[in-house]
Design an enzyme around this catalytic site. Structure first.
Site, PDB file in Angstrom:
ATOM      1  N   SER A   1       0.843  -1.203   0.000  1.00  0.00           N
ATOM      2  CA  SER A   1       0.000   0.000   0.000  1.00  0.00           C
ATOM      3  C   SER A   1       0.868   1.239   0.000  1.00  0.00           C
ATOM      4  O   SER A   1       1.994   1.235   0.532  1.00  0.00           O
ATOM      5  CB  SER A   1      -0.846  -0.032   1.275  1.00  0.00           C
ATOM      6  OG  SER A   1      -1.438   1.217   1.524  1.00  0.00           O
TER       7      SER A   1
ATOM      8  N   TYR B   1      -1.600  -0.427  11.030  1.00  0.00           N
ATOM      9  CA  TYR B   1      -1.879  -1.070   9.733  1.00  0.00           C
ATOM     10  C   TYR B   1      -0.691  -0.878   8.789  1.00  0.00           C
ATOM     11  O   TYR B   1      -0.204  -1.840   8.170  1.00  0.00           O
ATOM     12  CB  TYR B   1      -3.170  -0.484   9.121  1.00  0.00           C
ATOM     13  CG  TYR B   1      -3.317  -0.832   7.659  1.00  0.00           C
ATOM     14  CD1 TYR B   1      -3.637  -2.119   7.249  1.00  0.00           C
ATOM     15  CD2 TYR B   1      -3.100   0.138   6.667  1.00  0.00           C
ATOM     16  CE1 TYR B   1      -3.744  -2.436   5.901  1.00  0.00           C
ATOM     17  CE2 TYR B   1      -3.212  -0.178   5.318  1.00  0.00           C
ATOM     18  CZ  TYR B   1      -3.533  -1.472   4.942  1.00  0.00           C
ATOM     19  OH  TYR B   1      -3.619  -1.782   3.609  1.00  0.00           O
TER      20      TYR B   1
ATOM     21  N   LYS C   1       2.198  -3.584   6.928  1.00  0.00           N
ATOM     22  CA  LYS C   1       2.598  -3.664   5.504  1.00  0.00           C
ATOM     23  C   LYS C   1       4.124  -3.569   5.385  1.00  0.00           C
ATOM     24  O   LYS C   1       4.737  -4.298   4.596  1.00  0.00           O
ATOM     25  CB  LYS C   1       1.936  -2.550   4.688  1.00  0.00           C
ATOM     26  CG  LYS C   1       0.452  -2.734   4.485  1.00  0.00           C
ATOM     27  CD  LYS C   1       0.120  -3.879   3.513  1.00  0.00           C
ATOM     28  CE  LYS C   1      -1.359  -4.191   3.491  1.00  0.00           C
ATOM     29  NZ  LYS C   1      -1.713  -5.486   2.932  1.00  0.00           N
TER      30      LYS C   1
HETATM   31  P1  NAD Z   1     -11.109  -6.691   1.781  1.00  0.00           P
HETATM   32  O1  NAD Z   1     -11.288  -6.625   3.250  1.00  0.00           O
HETATM   33  O2  NAD Z   1     -12.292  -6.436   0.910  1.00  0.00           O
HETATM   34  O3  NAD Z   1     -10.509  -8.114   1.362  1.00  0.00           O
HETATM   35  C1  NAD Z   1      -9.650  -8.837   2.203  1.00  0.00           C
HETATM   36  C2  NAD Z   1     -10.163 -10.260   2.259  1.00  0.00           C
HETATM   37  O4  NAD Z   1      -9.279 -11.026   3.058  1.00  0.00           O
HETATM   38  C3  NAD Z   1     -11.554 -10.370   2.874  1.00  0.00           C
HETATM   39  O5  NAD Z   1     -12.370 -11.155   2.032  1.00  0.00           O
HETATM   40  C4  NAD Z   1     -11.310 -11.056   4.216  1.00  0.00           C
HETATM   41  O6  NAD Z   1     -12.407 -11.847   4.595  1.00  0.00           O
HETATM   42  C5  NAD Z   1     -10.041 -11.850   3.935  1.00  0.00           C
HETATM   43  N1  NAD Z   1      -9.201 -12.123   5.109  1.00  0.00           N
HETATM   44  C6  NAD Z   1      -8.671 -11.221   5.981  1.00  0.00           C
HETATM   45  N2  NAD Z   1      -7.936 -11.859   6.912  1.00  0.00           N
HETATM   46  C7  NAD Z   1      -7.962 -13.179   6.597  1.00  0.00           C
HETATM   47  C8  NAD Z   1      -7.392 -14.344   7.173  1.00  0.00           C
HETATM   48  N3  NAD Z   1      -6.635 -14.278   8.288  1.00  0.00           N
HETATM   49  N4  NAD Z   1      -7.604 -15.538   6.591  1.00  0.00           N
HETATM   50  C9  NAD Z   1      -8.378 -15.626   5.463  1.00  0.00           C
HETATM   51  N5  NAD Z   1      -8.954 -14.555   4.878  1.00  0.00           N
HETATM   52  C10 NAD Z   1      -8.759 -13.351   5.445  1.00  0.00           C
HETATM   53  O7  NAD Z   1      -9.911  -5.697   1.414  1.00  0.00           O
HETATM   54  P2  NAD Z   1      -9.406  -5.166  -0.004  1.00  0.00           P
HETATM   55  O8  NAD Z   1      -9.742  -3.739  -0.101  1.00  0.00           O
HETATM   56  O9  NAD Z   1      -9.798  -6.097  -1.070  1.00  0.00           O
HETATM   57  O10 NAD Z   1      -7.837  -5.246   0.245  1.00  0.00           O
HETATM   58  C11 NAD Z   1      -7.052  -6.328  -0.227  1.00  0.00           C
HETATM   59  C12 NAD Z   1      -5.608  -6.082   0.128  1.00  0.00           C
HETATM   60  O11 NAD Z   1      -5.182  -4.853  -0.445  1.00  0.00           O
HETATM   61  C13 NAD Z   1      -5.331  -5.965   1.629  1.00  0.00           C
HETATM   62  O12 NAD Z   1      -4.090  -6.586   1.886  1.00  0.00           O
HETATM   63  C14 NAD Z   1      -5.233  -4.472   1.840  1.00  0.00           C
HETATM   64  O13 NAD Z   1      -4.412  -4.162   2.946  1.00  0.00           O
HETATM   65  C15 NAD Z   1      -4.589  -4.028   0.543  1.00  0.00           C
HETATM   66  N6  NAD Z   1      -4.855  -2.625   0.209  1.00  0.00           N
HETATM   67  C16 NAD Z   1      -6.155  -2.185   0.137  1.00  0.00           C
HETATM   68  C17 NAD Z   1      -6.400  -0.847  -0.167  1.00  0.00           C
HETATM   69  C18 NAD Z   1      -7.814  -0.312  -0.204  1.00  0.00           C
HETATM   70  O14 NAD Z   1      -7.994   0.907  -0.077  1.00  0.00           O
HETATM   71  N7  NAD Z   1      -8.827  -1.131  -0.404  1.00  0.00           N
HETATM   72  C19 NAD Z   1      -5.324   0.026  -0.409  1.00  0.00           C
HETATM   73  C20 NAD Z   1      -4.028  -0.470  -0.349  1.00  0.00           C
HETATM   74  C21 NAD Z   1      -3.803  -1.807  -0.034  1.00  0.00           C
HETATM   75  C1  WQD Z   2      -9.227   9.951   0.855  1.00  0.00           C
HETATM   76  C2  WQD Z   2      -9.381  11.459   1.019  1.00  0.00           C
HETATM   77  C3  WQD Z   2      -9.599  12.132   3.321  1.00  0.00           C
HETATM   78  C4  WQD Z   2     -13.465  10.129   3.983  1.00  0.00           C
HETATM   79  C5  WQD Z   2      -6.557   5.052   3.082  1.00  0.00           C
HETATM   80  C6  WQD Z   2      -5.470   4.369   3.856  1.00  0.00           C
HETATM   81  C7  WQD Z   2      -4.422   3.847   2.902  1.00  0.00           C
HETATM   82  C8  WQD Z   2      -5.047   2.963   1.825  1.00  0.00           C
HETATM   83  C9  WQD Z   2      -6.187   3.659   1.140  1.00  0.00           C
HETATM   84  C10 WQD Z   2      -5.002   0.685   2.555  1.00  0.00           C
HETATM   85  C11 WQD Z   2      -8.579  12.031   2.182  1.00  0.00           C
HETATM   86  C12 WQD Z   2     -10.880  12.427   2.551  1.00  0.00           C
HETATM   87  C13 WQD Z   2     -12.292  10.616   3.439  1.00  0.00           C
HETATM   88  C14 WQD Z   2     -14.499  11.060   4.309  1.00  0.00           C
HETATM   89  C15 WQD Z   2     -13.120  12.850   3.496  1.00  0.00           C
HETATM   90  N1  WQD Z   2      -5.625   1.764   2.376  1.00  0.00           N
HETATM   91  N2  WQD Z   2     -12.119  11.940   3.197  1.00  0.00           N
HETATM   92  N3  WQD Z   2     -14.274  12.390   4.053  1.00  0.00           N
HETATM   93  O1  WQD Z   2      -6.776   8.118   3.767  1.00  0.00           O
HETATM   94  O2  WQD Z   2      -5.974   8.387   1.374  1.00  0.00           O
HETATM   95  O3  WQD Z   2      -6.005   6.151   2.386  1.00  0.00           O
HETATM   96  O4  WQD Z   2      -7.135   4.131   2.132  1.00  0.00           O
HETATM   97  O5  WQD Z   2      -3.847   0.436   2.362  1.00  0.00           O
HETATM   98  O6  WQD Z   2      -3.516   3.136   3.681  1.00  0.00           O
HETATM   99  O7  WQD Z   2      -4.891   5.297   4.755  1.00  0.00           O
HETATM  100  O8  WQD Z   2      -8.139   7.204   1.817  1.00  0.00           O
HETATM  101  O9  WQD Z   2     -10.519   7.184   1.212  1.00  0.00           O
HETATM  102  O10 WQD Z   2      -9.886   7.409   3.656  1.00  0.00           O
HETATM  103  O11 WQD Z   2      -9.467   9.314   2.105  1.00  0.00           O
HETATM  104  O12 WQD Z   2     -12.963  14.066   3.286  1.00  0.00           O
HETATM  105  O13 WQD Z   2     -15.548  10.685   4.827  1.00  0.00           O
HETATM  106  O14 WQD Z   2     -10.756  11.718   1.343  1.00  0.00           O
HETATM  107  O15 WQD Z   2      -9.326  13.155   4.236  1.00  0.00           O
HETATM  108  O16 WQD Z   2      -8.163  13.319   1.790  1.00  0.00           O
HETATM  109  P1  WQD Z   2      -6.677   7.581   2.400  1.00  0.00           P
HETATM  110  P2  WQD Z   2      -9.577   7.706   2.234  1.00  0.00           P
END
Ligand code: NAD
Ligand code: WQD
Length: 346
Positions: free
Chosen positions: A128, A152, A156
């Site tokens: 991430s 979190y 990572k």
């Molecule tokens: P999500 O929660 O929708 O999907 C994660 C899945 O993993 C879920 O289905 C959950 O049930 C499963 N899971 C979690 N822990 C588990 C375990 N111990 N055993 C088996 N299954 C398990 O999340 P997502 O948004 O699809 O994110 C996927 C990956 O991408 C994550 O590693 C997250 O950290 C990373 N990521 C997400 C974002 C985002 O904003 N969505 C941004 C950057 C990185």
């Molecule tokens: C986006 C923008 C907020 C909600 C997070 C995690 C990052 C990654 C992606 C997993 C920001 C603004 C948000 C609201 C708002 N996840 N905002 N009102 O914070 O960039 O990233 O998700 O890896 O690790 O930190 O994403 O969607 O929360 O916010 O104004 O109700 O929207 O301040 O500028 P962020 P976000």
């Protein structure tokens, strides 16, 4: 290795995992999903069957259950793993750091052990942009300083380090792609799969979608005094289908040779402000969406957007969908949610 690669997708029922399953099947890979459904729904697997034209084999297990995981590897014999399974709520990780480290780091250790024990040599890992902490400048390149601002993000960073230690071990045959996602958003254009936040969404786009649907009264815009073009936070929103396709490109890059380690940003290289996202979503919906300006959210940075050049060079991949498609697709998914078993429970 089998001509047709078999890919074990952890977290394959989740938001990004489910979209990736669709792209993997379309690209001719065999897929096996592993999930414990702690943050996803079983009915997503039926949607995947509809989209893929066949059932997607899956095993319900927690990665922390090492015996079950080992048995799954013995039965499935994957050539590659795409590892999405993790907990991802930043605020919750501050409240429950031990749970986050146990699930995310512990789950990854168990998975890497199973891969090693069963001779599985290809790993694509969900990292991430959070690993850049509060970025010093944008666009962010992969060699920018690393640092986490919450548990979190720490998980990572730790997982990235563990993977690199394994790559460096003498005799290691592992090949790994560490993909640093910026802000994934949107949904599959069919409207059949998308993001399913539990409770109040932490992320902007699902919150905007729920407000547009009348489930929330108004959006709180966190801070309007940032040094950005309209004072609100700027992020690099990447369409989840573009992101899913990058995983296929990463698998192919690992399979076809080249570097044993790939670490790349997955973003578009374009930043959008909170107000610009709300405007784009309003265009998709066809009416204004109520919002108010409130104080900054602690821990947020003013802007965070990627330099995506390395991903294009190494993976031959680049994002192609814009913010309007992202909002239109998220809205289609949101509207269809009222017809799902989940609507009543969330
Ligand atoms: P999500 O929660 O929708 O999907 C994660 C899945 O993993 C879920 O289905 C959950 O049930 C499963 N899971 C979690 N822990 C588990 C375990 N111990 N055993 C088996 N299954 C398990 O999340 P997502 O948004 O699809 O994110 C996927 C990956 O991408 C994550 O590693 C997250 O950290 C990373 N990521 C997400 C974002 C985002 O904003 N969505 C941004 C950057 C990185
Ligand atoms: C986006 C923008 C907020 C909600 C997070 C995690 C990052 C990654 C992606 C997993 C920001 C603004 C948000 C609201 C708002 N996840 N905002 N009102 O914070 O960039 O990233 O998700 O890896 O690790 O930190 O994403 O969607 O929360 O916010 O104004 O109700 O929207 O301040 O500028 P962020 P976000």
């Amino acid at each position: 290795m089998a001509e047709r690669m078999k890919v074990l997708v952890t977290g394959g029922a989740g938001y990004i995992g489910s979209h990736t399953v669709v792209e993997l099947v379309a690209a001719g890979f065999d897929v096996h999903v592993v999930d414990n459904f702690c943050n996803s729904e079983r009915w997503i697997l039926q949607r995947l069957a509809t989209l893929c034209g066949r059932e997607i084999p899956h095993t319900e297990l927690n990665l922390l259950d090492e015996a079950a995981l080992q048995a799954c590897f013995a039965a499935v014999k994957p050539d590659a793993v795409i590892h999405f399974a993790a907990l991802k709520a930043v605020g919750e990780s501050v409240q429950q750091p031990l749970r986050y480290h146990r699930n995310n780091v512990g789950g990854t250790l168990a998975l890497l052990q199973a891969m090693q024990d069963h001779g599985c040599q290809h790993l694509v890992f969900s990292s991430s942009a959070t690993v850049y902490g509060n970025p010093e400048s944008c666009p962010i390149r992969e060699d920018a300083p690393l640092g986490a601002t919450n548990p979190y993000g720490q998980t990572k960073l730790v997982m990235e380090h563990v993977i690199r230690d394994l790559l460096a071990a003498p005799g290691s045959l592992l090949r790994a792609a560490i993909l640093r996602y910026f802000n994934p958003a949107g949904a599959h254009e069919s409207g059949l799969i998308g993001e399913l936040p539990r409770g109040v969404p932490n992320n902007l786009v699902p919150f905007v979608a729920q407000t547009a649907a009348g489930l929330r009264a108004e959006i709180s815009v966190f801070g309007d005094d940032y040094p950005t073009r309209d004072g609100t936070g700027v992020r690099d929103y990447i369409h989840v289908v573009d992101l899913a396709q990058a995983h296929v490109a990463a698998l192919r890059a690992l399979r076809d040779g080249g570097d044993r380690e790939i670490t790349v940003n997955l973003g578009t290289g374009n930043g959008f402000s909170v107000l610009e996202v709300i405007e784009a979503f309003s265009r998709a919906v066809g009416r204004p969406i109520p919002h108010k300006r409130v104080a900054r959210r602690p821990g947020d940075s003013a802007e965070c957007w990627a330099d995506p050049a390395l991903a294009e060079k190494v993976l031959g991949w680049k994002a192609s969908r814009g913010v309007d498609a992202m909002c239109a697709d998220a809205w289609r998914w949101q509207q269809g949610l009222s017809d799902t078993p989940t609507a009543a429970r969330r």
